[in-house]
Design a protein around this motif. Structure first.
Motif, short mmCIF file in Angstrom:
data_model
loop_
_atom_site.label_atom_id
_atom_site.label_comp_id
_atom_site.label_asym_id
_atom_site.label_seq_id
_atom_site.Cartn_x
_atom_site.Cartn_y
_atom_site.Cartn_z
N TRP A 262 0.84 -1.19 0.00
CA TRP A 262 0.00 0.00 0.00
C TRP A 262 0.88 1.25 0.00
N SER A 263 0.42 2.28 -0.68
CA SER A 263 1.06 3.58 -0.56
C SER A 263 0.67 4.19 0.79
N PRO A 264 1.59 4.88 1.48
CA PRO A 264 1.22 5.57 2.72
C PRO A 264 0.12 6.61 2.54
N LYS A 265 -0.12 7.03 1.32
CA LYS A 265 -1.23 7.95 1.07
C LYS A 265 -2.58 7.24 1.13
N ALA A 266 -2.58 5.90 1.15
CA ALA A 266 -3.76 5.05 1.35
C ALA A 266 -4.72 5.04 0.17
N ALA B 176 8.86 -4.32 -3.72
CA ALA B 176 8.43 -2.93 -3.88
C ALA B 176 8.42 -2.27 -2.51
N TYR B 177 8.91 -1.01 -2.44
CA TYR B 177 8.99 -0.30 -1.17
C TYR B 177 8.62 1.17 -1.39
N PHE B 178 7.51 1.63 -0.78
CA PHE B 178 7.18 3.04 -0.78
C PHE B 178 7.96 3.74 0.33
N ASN B 179 8.37 5.00 0.09
CA ASN B 179 8.96 5.76 1.18
C ASN B 179 7.84 6.21 2.13
N ILE C 75 8.93 5.38 -4.85
CA ILE C 75 8.84 3.92 -4.70
C ILE C 75 10.08 3.29 -5.30
N VAL C 76 10.57 2.27 -4.63
CA VAL C 76 11.70 1.48 -5.12
C VAL C 76 11.17 0.13 -5.58
#
Length: 651
Positions: free
Chosen positions: A297-301, A336-339, A345-346
Motif C-alpha cells: 500500500w502507498s502511505p497515502k492510502a 516494492a517499497y514506498f517511502n 517507490i523502489v
C-alpha cells in the motif's frame, strides 16, 4: 533535504554476532558510527531488536533478559534502561501501536514439569515491566496479536476462534477475560485495521470439504453473523496475508496455495483480492501469469502496487477501484517499497535476482535512478523519505556482510563492511510519529556521494581466448594448441600411437610440437639463429613454410573428417541401443525391479516429506530461523500423517 524537528537524528540499531549497538550521524555530511553516548552491549546471543512505532523505546534480547531502553531526548542524550524482562529465550519482540506494551514470543517447548507446555507468548507493561498476559501460541508465523490503534482493544486467534479483550482504563483487569468472540475453524486469522477507533476488523476462515475460503469485515463491537460490513469468498487459499491501508478503509488479501494442482507452476497459485469498509469487494486483475512477488500500500492510502508474473515480472500501480493507473513495465524485480510519504517507490530484485534497484517518482510517473545493490537481504527507507539502507545479513549470507545508505538519486552516502569473522544479523532505523518530518520535494538533481570500497563486477562480455587473438589480427593456430579429437592420433610419416591412452596423448603432443616448430622455424632453422628476413628472402621463407605445412594440414583435415564420421556412426549405434533398451523395459518392467504400484509410490513420497519435516523441526529446536516455505511445510505435518495412515489402511 526533508525538514525535521530540531535535533531529530534517527539512530540505527545494529545486531551482530558480537554486540547490539546504536549508531548515529550528524546529518547528511557525516557517516553513521557508534558514538560514546549511545548504548552498546557485547553479546553473542541476541536474537531480536525492535523500536517502538513512535521511537520512544528500543528493546533487544541478549540471551539472559530482554532490555527496554528509553530513547535519548536529544542527540547528546543517554538511553536509560526502562525495564528488564526475564525472557532469556525470547525469539521475537513486537511493540503495541503506541509503545505501551511489549509482546515476546519464544519457541514452544514441553518439559517434564509441564507436559502441556508453558505459555510462550507474553505481554508486558513497558512502564512497570510487569507481565499482563500469557498464552500458548505454537505458530511461529503470524504469532503477533492484533491491537487497535489506541490500544483499547487486544485480540488474537486461539484454536480458530477470535478472542477480544477490552482493556479500558484498567488494562490488567481487561487482559483477565474476553469480552467478545467470533467462532471459526482451525487456521483462521484476524486483523484489526488502523485509524478508526473502534476499528474495523477482518476475520478469515479457511475453506473445507469443497467449500470456499471466506474473509469478512466487521465494525467492532458489532460481530454478529448478520452484521458483516463486507464479505469475500475465494477458492485456492492455503494461506492468506491481510494488508490494511494506513487509514484502515481498504484491505488487500494476498492468497496463495502451497502446490498448483494443475502442475503449471512451481510456486503454487496466488491471487490478490480487495475489500473496502464501504462494502465493495473485487479481485485485482493481473495481466501476466505467474506468482505474486510483492503487494504494498502507498502511505497515502489511495494506491497500491503489485509486482507479479514470471521473470521478467510486471509491476503496476492500482487505485481503490482496482484499475491500473500506471504500468512500470517488465524487469528483474520481486520487491516494492514506498517511502514514508508515498511520493517515491523502489522496485528491486533481491534474493535470487542480481539486485537491480529502480527509484521512481510516483506522482510524475518517471524513473529517477537505476543502481545495483547485489546480495541485498534487507531494505528500509529512512524516516525522512530521502534515504534508504540496504544490508547483507547472516544467516542468509555469511560473507560480505555490511550495510550501505543511499540517496534516492542513487548516490552512496555511507558504507560499512563487517570485519572477517563477524556477522551482521539485523539492522533497523528508529521510527517517529507522523508529521515529525515533512514530505521532501523530489528533484532530478544528482546528489553528491562517495565511492564504494567494494569492487564492481566487470561490465565487459566474456571473450574466449581464440577470439581475443582474432580481434588482435593474429592467427590462433600459431599461438594455441590444436584441439584434440577423441580417437584421433596426429602423426608424421604414418607413425601410430602407443598401446594405451597415455602413450597416445604423449605422441600427439610430440607430433604437434614438432610440426608447429617446423612451420614456425622455416624447415628446422632455429628462430634465434636466423637472420631477419627481408625482401625476396622473406617471400621465399613464406613459400617454404606453406609448402611444408600443406601436407600436414591436408592430412589433419582428412583425419578430422574420418574421426567425425566415426563419432557420428557410434552415436547413431548408441541411440539405437538405448531405444531397444527402453522398449525392452516397457515390455518387461519387472526385469529391472521397477514394478512398483502407484500406492507404494505415494507412501514413499509422503514418508519422504515427513522425514524432511522431522529434520526441519530439529533445526528449529536448535534455535535456527527457518524460511517461510519451511515453516509452512512443518504446518503440513498433521495432514501428511493422516494421508500416510489412510494409504496404509487402504486395500
Amino acid at each position: 533535504m526533508a525538514a525535521a524537528a530540531e535535533g531529530v537524528v534517527p539512530t540505527l540499531a545494529i545486531r551482530s554476532s558480537v554486540a547490539v549497538e546504536l549508531w548515529s550521524s550528524g546529518g547528511s555530511k557525516l557517516p553513521y558510527e557508534h558514538k560514546p553516548n549511545l548504548p552498546r552491549e557485547e553479546t553473542k546471543n541476541s536474537r531480536s531488536i525492535c523500536f517502538s512505532p513512535d521511537g520512544r523505546y528500543f528493546a533487544f534480547s541478549n540471551g539472559l533478559v530482554v532490555k527496554v531502553l528509553e530513547a535519548g531526548k536529544d542527540q547528546n542524550g543517554t538511553w536509560p534502561i526502562q525495564c528488564q524482562l526475564p525472557r532469556p529465550k525470547a525469539f521475537y519482540l513486537k511493540f503495541s501501536p503506541r509503545g505501551n506494551y511489549l509482546c515476546t514470543w519464544e519457541h514452544y517447548a514441553i518439559t517434564k514439569d509441564r507436559p502441556e507446555g508453558a505459555p510462550n507468548l507474553l505481554v508486558y507493561d513497558v512502564a512497570t515491566g510487569n507481565e499482563v498476559f500469557a498464552i500458548v501460541q505454537k505458530n511461529q508465523t503470524d504469532w503477533e496479536p492484533s491491537w487497535s490503534s489506541d490500544e483499547s482493544i487486544f485480540a488474537m486467534v486461539v484454536g480458530g476462534e477470535a478472542l477480544f479483550y477490552d482493556l479500558g482504563p484498567d488494562a490488567i483487569k481487561g487482559f483477565a477475560s474476553t469480552t467478545r468472540t467470533i467462532g471459526g475453524s482451525r487456521g483462521g486469522m484476524l486483523s484489526l485495521g488502523p485509524g478508526h477507533c473502534p476499528p474495523f476488523l477482518a476475520f478469515y476462515t479457511p475453506g473445507a470439504k469443497g467449500a470456499p475460503s471466506m474473509c469478512k469485515l466487521y465494525k467492532y463491537p458489532a460481530l454478529g453473523q448478520n452484521q458483516t460490513v463486507a464479505c469475500k469468498s475465494f477458492f485456492q487459499a492455503d494461506r492468506v496475508e491481510m494488508l490494511w491501508n494506513k487509514r484502515g478503509t481498504g484491505l488487500l488479501l494476498l492468497t496463495s496455495t502451497e502446490v498448483d494442482k494443475t502442475g503449471a507452476s512451481y510456486y503454487g497459485n496466488q491471487a490478490v483480492h480487495f475489500m473496502a469498509t464501504k462494502g465493495d469487494t473485487c479481485s485485482v486483475p493481473l495481466s501476466k501469469e505467474g506468482p505474486v512477488h510483492s503487494v504494498k500500500w502507498s502511505p497515502k492510502a489511495n494506491e497500491f502496487v503489485v509486482v507479479y508474473g514470471y521473470m521478467p515480472s510486471k509491476a503496476a500501480l492500482y487505485n481503490l477501484k482496482c484499475d491500473v493507473v500506471f504500468d512500470f513495465g517488465e524487469g528483474p524485480r520481486n520487491c516494492a517499497y514506498f517511502n514514508p510519504f508515498g511520493n517515491l517507490i523502489v522496485l528491486a530484485g533481491f534474493g535470487n535476482l542480481p539486485g537491480a534497484v529502480e527509484v521512481w517518482d510516483v506522482s510524475k510517473r518517471e524513473k529517477l535512478a537505476n543502481l545495483k545493490c547485489a546480495d541485498t537481504t534487507f531494505f528500509e527507507w529512512h524516516p525522512n523519505g530521502e534515504w534508504f539502507v540496504t544490508a547483507t545479513t547472516a544467516p542468509r549470507l555469511r560473507i560480505s556482510n555490511g550495510f550501505k545508505v543511499y540517496h534516492y538519486s542513487g548516490a552512496l552516502l555511507h558504507e560499512t563492511m563487517w570485519p572477517t569473522g563477524q556477522e551482521l544479523l539485523g539492522i533497523e532505523w528508529q521510527q517517529y510519529p507522523d508529521n515529525t518530518f515533512t514530505e521532501p520535494k523530489i528533484t532530478k538533481a544528482k546528489h553528491e556521494g562517495i565511492k564504494s570500497s567494494q569492487p564492481e563486477a566487470s561490465k565487459k562480455a566474456y571473450t574466449p581466448p581464440h577470439l581475443r587473438l582474432l580481434k588482435e589480427g593474429k592467427n590462433p593456430e600459431k599461438y594455441l594448441p590444436q584441439p584434440s579429437i577423441p580417437g584421433l592420433t596426429l602423426t608424421t610419416g604414418g607413425g601410430a600411437g602407443g598401446a594405451n591412452n597415455k602413450s597416445k596423448n604423449k605422441q600427439q603432443k610430440r607430433n604437434r610440437r614438432d610440426v608447429v616448430n617446423n612451420v614456425n622455424n622455416g624447415g628446422g632453422v632455429a628462430a634465434s639463429d636466423a637472420a631477419p628476413p627481408t625482401g625476396e628472402d622473406q617471400s621465399l621463407q613464406q613459400q617454404q613454410q606453406q609448402q611444408q605445412a600443406a601436407p600436414f594440414n591436408k592430412s589433419r583435415q582428412q583425419q578430422y573428417h574420418q574421426a567425425r564420421q566415426h563419432q557420428t556412426e557410434n552415436a547413431a549405434d548408441q541411440q539405437q541401443q538405448q531405444r531397444n533398451h527402453n522398449h525392452h523395459q516397457q515390455q518387461h518392467p519387472q526385469a529391472n525391479g521397477q514394478n512398483i504400484s502407484e500406492k507404494d509410490r505415494k507412501i514413499r513420497s509422503v514418508a519422504k516429506k515427513l522425514s524432511d519435516i522431522k529434520k526441519l523441526k530439529a533445526r528449529q529446536g536448535q534455535g535456527e530461523t527457518l524460511e517461510l516455505n519451511q515453516l509452512n511445510k512443518i504446518e503440513m505435518e498433521a495432514r501428511y500423517l493422516d494421508e500416510l495412515k489412510a494409504l496404509k489402511l487402504s486395500a
